[in-house]
Every structure is written in C-alpha cells, then in structure tokens.
Design an enzyme around this catalytic site. Structure first.
Site, PDB file in Angstrom:
ATOM      1  N   HIS A 198      52.967  43.549  24.725  1.00 27.27           N
ATOM      2  CA  HIS A 198      54.419  43.554  24.888  1.00 27.27           C
ATOM      3  C   HIS A 198      55.046  44.813  24.302  1.00 27.27           C
ATOM      4  O   HIS A 198      55.928  45.429  24.896  1.00 27.27           O
ATOM      5  CB  HIS A 198      55.036  42.334  24.193  1.00 27.27           C
ATOM      6  N   GLU A 443      36.675  49.100  43.224  1.00 32.88           N
ATOM      7  CA  GLU A 443      36.489  49.151  41.768  1.00 32.88           C
ATOM      8  C   GLU A 443      35.054  48.831  41.365  1.00 32.88           C
ATOM      9  O   GLU A 443      34.719  48.821  40.178  1.00 32.88           O
ATOM     10  CB  GLU A 443      37.465  48.193  41.077  1.00 32.88           C
ATOM     11  N   ASP A 467      38.427  49.850  36.326  1.00 29.78           N
ATOM     12  CA  ASP A 467      37.187  49.082  36.488  1.00 29.78           C
ATOM     13  C   ASP A 467      36.081  49.920  37.104  1.00 29.78           C
ATOM     14  O   ASP A 467      34.902  49.742  36.765  1.00 29.78           O
ATOM     15  CB  ASP A 467      37.442  47.836  37.349  1.00 29.78           C
ATOM     16  N   CYS A 514      45.378  53.404  42.025  1.00 27.72           N
ATOM     17  CA  CYS A 514      46.365  52.637  41.261  1.00 27.72           C
ATOM     18  C   CYS A 514      45.939  52.430  39.811  1.00 27.72           C
ATOM     19  O   CYS A 514      46.620  51.744  39.063  1.00 27.72           O
ATOM     20  CB  CYS A 514      46.616  51.279  41.918  1.00 27.72           C
TER      21      CYS A 514
END
Length: 583
Positions: A198, A443, A467, A514
């Site tokens: 967060h 990935e 990944d 991405c």
C-alpha cells in the site's frame, strides 16, 4: 550522532529531505489472559463494539475523502471494510473467546496470525502483500481495544529549518495515509513492504518519494533525526554530513525542474525523433485507477489485474465475487477509460492463494497450479469471470488477456471456454462484443520459444517480463537470498525478449511489454531497438518513458541493439545498454 545509511526497495522516485516523524503501531503483541466463564459474553461484546467503532471510523474517513484524494485510497478503504465484515475477522475471534476463554485482544491476534501464515504461503508478491491488509485491519481494531491511537502533527508548511517531515514506520495503513495529505510530509520509510505494498502504491499516486522494506528502520531511526530518502536508489541516509545534505538538495532542485518539464508532455504524442509512433498504456489494479491513468496521458489500459476482486474473502467459494459484481467492476473501468482500449487479464491466482480450502498448497507455488492452469481446473469459476468480462465488452473496447499459457491445448481449451461463455450469453440475449480480441501473456520460456503456436491462434501478445525473467533464471524473485540474481539484461532474457517481439512482428500480431521493464527508462531504447511499439506501465512512470521516446532515433538505436542481442558477456551488455541512452 554518527551518520549511517540504510538500504531498501525504491518504490516511488524522487528525493525527500526532512526530519523523521516516527509512527508507532499498535503492535500485534498484546496481553494474554483467560477470562472467567461468566465474563466471556462481556468480552465478546467488547470485541464486537471495537469492530463497530472501526467500521464507523472507515465510513467517516470515506465520507470526508478529499475530492483530489488518489483513487487508490478509497479502494483500499473499501477492501478494509470488506475484511472487517468477513466472518474470518468478525466471527472467528468471537468463537475463540467463547471456546478458549481468551481475552479479546488475544483472540483477535490469534486469528490475525493464522490468516497471516496462510498469506505467507502465497508466491505472488502482489497478492502476498495483501497480508498487510489483514494486519492493518487487526491493528485498527486493537487500537480501539487498547485505547491507543496514532497522533500526527498538524503542520501546513516546513519547520523553521526549512525541513519537511519524513514518516518512518513499521508499516502504514491506507487510512493513515489519508492523514498525510494536509501535513508537511514529504517522504515515507517503512520496515515492511514491497513494490506492490500500500505504501508503495499510494506514495506513487501521491508522487512522494518512498523506500520500503528497510528492515529495522523504525528501530534505528529516532524522532527528529535528519533523514534523506533517495527514492531512486532505495537508500535512506540518517543524520547526513553537511556536504552530503547539500549535494542532495542540489539533486532535489534538478529533479523538481525536470518534473515541471515532464508535466508539459501529457498531451504530446509519443513519437520518436524519426517519426515512429509508440503506444503508451497503463497498468492498473482497480477501476478507480482510471482517472490517474488518463491524467498521465495513457492511451488505454494495457493490464488490468483482476486479482484484487478476489482477495480478502476468506477462501470460500460462496464469498468469491459474483458475476454481477465482477461485471460492474469491469464495466466501470471500460466506461471510465472513455473509449480507450482496456486489456483485462483473467485471474492470475493459484492453489497457493487459498481460494479453495480443499486444495493442498503446492510445495512450489511458482511452478504449481496457478493462473490459467488453475482456471482450467476450475471451469465454473473461469466461466463466471469470462461471462462478466464479455458482458462489460458491450460498454467499450475490451481485450481479453490470458496469463501463463505454455501449451497449445491450454490455448484451445481457453478458446473453447470463451466460446461457451459467448453461447451462454447469446442464449440469454445478453449483449457483448462477439469479436473481442484474445491474447496471451508470454511469461514462460516455453511460450517464448514456441511462439508460432501462439501467433496462429491468438490476436495479440503481452510479455510479462517479471515472470519471464524469474522462470528463465530459475530464481524466486521475492526470495531475498537469490534476489540479486534477478537480471533483466541476462543474455538469455534478452534473447527471449528479442525473439518474441520479432516473431510477433513478422506474424503481424500486436505485442506489448507490461512487466517492470516497460516502465524503466534504462531499458526504453533497448526495447524500441528490439521492435517494441507498445509499452504498458504504472501511470507514474509514463511521462518519463515518453520523454525517453521523444529523444530516441530508431535509425541510431537499431544497429546498437543488434550488437547487444549478439553479446554474451554481462559487462559488455551493460555498457552497451548505457551507451544507448546517450545516442
């Protein structure tokens, strides 16, 4: 006091200089004692009252949310409200009091510890970070039970020395983050956290420098210590010498001037110096992230992670998001993007995520039943999500992205389930886009090496570098003991990246990146030279990448990139990539 330096994870760029303001949490270590049988129901009532009080606190914070508050804050408050209402928090501790006669604090902490242990088994860094939601909700209830509270100074400007305050904490909850907006806080340092905690997400949205995962920072730094937060390097300097302080003030002034220049690029098209247009997209986790994405100049959403919808629900199927709940989230996102394309990734979750209590946790979740493997093993759950996404496609352009595909039969089974979902909607006379584009996350090295079977079956590709690097180098990127081996410039990684981009281009299939590499300006020109024309990243990184693109000349970059892809020595590759940035 002697100066010293601490190292952590850089999560929000920039430099902050100020005095430390320590936030002391309501520690999850509380007094343990057994209550008498006749006092059990009173103890139950005490915990119930505390939970009600926290519900009111969250509702009050929501009600008074500033109009310019980052969208993430409201979403996190929603999640905390859901967690507080979940029987795993609102009912199980009450049973512990009744059955074991624990005092309220002990019962609550016992359950929080149990849930936290389950989250520790999760391999995915983003989802594992949601453990902090559970702990922060628990801490908030404990503060009510114990009568403690977090006190923040009400400052509106720097102190007499010209310093702002640096928040130093073990961890920071979203609700507490809200209190920082109208005070002179200019940086964050926490013991806990990662790239997707967060504190990381909100500090990026507030554009405030932050370093997280600085173990023992809250123990080593003292109230009012002078602190420099280097959000670029992930370094925290405590009580710096005057010469270091002056150097950082100079760097801070330079960064401020650069930031002002960047803000002028929001409406400038991303075009290289020799006229090639580049598409810059945003990665988001929540529908409420869309205004931030648009404000940054994103041409669409390149990755909408849907896992957030499935978290904090106690692991029972009856508490998973319904089709209508998912549909509303996807519809809200596509409408908010005002006609720009939205790429929605299907559930990237696994047996290690505890969605099904009956499943045994994989000994190696990274290689276990995760992402599309999990969805194909749970076709009803998958069909529910596919139907929700398809229904939302009637409201704007949506692309459907499937994670972790590696086999032709996985692609074929996925396409068959998508067609089944379409047939169901047709039978119910529900509108959707019949020509919705379907793509794959690349990935897994096997997917990159056998890309021909992907380009024949699918409409687009999106390379998840995080990944791909992890699997290529056989390391767990969240394992601190091997994290230093995580290297985007390893020749094998560069080969797979270059091969994937060029193969897709030859087949006429759109391809994007991405993963974290897309938002890292160190790699922008390298990816351009490989042929990448679509980047997707956190909105806060978009303008910096755009600036790099505007200064790039593909004619000069291409020959250098070919040399890099032929190189095998790390030192040569690193130096050549640095040279790209000064062409």
């Amino acid at each position: 006091m002697a100066s010293f330096t601490l190292h952590g994870i850089p999560v929000s760029r920039g430099i902050a200089i100020g005095r430390a303001h320590m936030l002391t949490p309501a520690a999850l270590e509380v007094e343990h004692y057994l209550v008498e049988p006749e006092e059990v129901e009173a103890e139950v009532q005490r915990l119930q009252d505390a939970i009600v009080t926290v519900h009111r606190e969250l509702q009050s914070i929501w009600k008074h949310l500033p109009q310019d508050a980052p969208a993430e804050l409201g979403a996190f408050l929603d999640v905390h409200g859901l967690i507080l209402s979940d029987p795993m928090i609102s009912e199980v501790p009450l049973s512990i009091i009744r059955n074991r006669h624990y005092n309220a604090e002990w019962a609550l902490v016992t359950q929080i510890d149990e849930l936290s242990a389950q989250f520790d088994e999760i391999e995915d860094e983003y989802l594992r970070g949601r453990k902090q939601d559970i702990q922060q909700v628990g801490e908030r209830v404990l503060k009510v039970l114990t009568g403690t509270a977090t006190h923040l100074p009400r400052l509106t400007e720097a102190d007499e020395t010209g310093a702002h305050l640096i928040v130093v904490a073990h961890d920071i909850s979203p609700a507490d983050m809200l209190q920082f907006r109208d005070r002179a806080f200019s940086g964050f340092v926490t013991d806990l956290g990662g790239q997707n905690s967060h504190t990381a997400i909100v500090s990026r949205s507030l554009d405030i420098p932050a370093v997280v995962g600085v173990q023992n920072a809250s123990m080593l730094i003292k109230q009012d210590d002078w602190v420099i937060v280097d959000g670029d390097a992930g370094v925290v300097i405590v009580d710096p010498p005057a010469i270091i302080l002056e150097r950082y003030r100079e760097r801070q002034a330079v960064l401020l001037r650069e930031r002002k220049k960047l803000s002028k690029l929001k409406k400038t098209p991303a075009v290289t110096r020799d006229g090639t247009s580049i598409s810059l997209l945003a990665n988001i986790e929540l529908p409420d992230d869309c205004p931030v994405a648009l404000e940054s100049g994103a041409m669409g959403v390149g990755l909408f992670r849907t896992e957030f919808l499935f978290m904090g629900r106690g692991g029972h199927e009856s508490r998973l998001p319904s089709e209508d709940e998912q549909f509303e989230s996807y519809r809200k996102t596509v409408v908010a993007m005002k006609g720009r394309p939205v790429t929605i990734r299907t559930l990237d979750i696994g047996a290690d995520k505890q969605l099904d209590d009956a499943r045994e946790i994989s000994l190696n979740p990274a290689l276990g039943l995760r992402a599309i493997r999990y969805c194909l093993a749970e076709p009803q759950l998958f069909l529910t999500q596919l139907r929700a996404i398809l229904r939302a496609s009637a409201y704007g352009p949506i692309k459907l992205l499937i994670p972790m595909l590696a086999h032709a039969f996985e692609i074929d089974q996925t396409l068959a389930l998508i067609n089944q979902a379409k047939e169901q909607l047709r039978a119910e006379n529900i509108k959707f886009d019949p020509d919705i584009a379907v793509g794959a996350m690349i990935e897994v090295p096997a997917a990159a090496l056998a890309l021909q079977m992907f380009v024949k079956r699918l409409d687009f590709l999106s390379i998840g570098t995080n990944d791909l690097i992890q699997y290529t180098l056989a390391i767990d990127r969240v394992d601190h003991e091997v994290a230093h081996l995580y290297n985007p410039l390893h020749p094998a990684v560069l080969y797979l990246l270059g091969h994937s981009i060029s193969t897709a281009a030859k087949a006429g299939v759109p391809v994007s990146v991405c993963g974290e590499m897309a938002g890292d300006i160190r790699f922008t020109r390298l990816l351009l030279g490989m042929g990448l024309r679509e980047f997707s990243m956190h909105p806060a990184q978009l303008l910096s990448v755009k600036q790099e693109i505007l200064g790039s000349d593909l004619g000069k970059i291409l020959p250098h990139t070919k040399k890099i892809l032929r190189a095998v020595e790390p030192a040569i590759i690193t130096e050549a990539v640095e040279q790209l940035r000064i062409l």
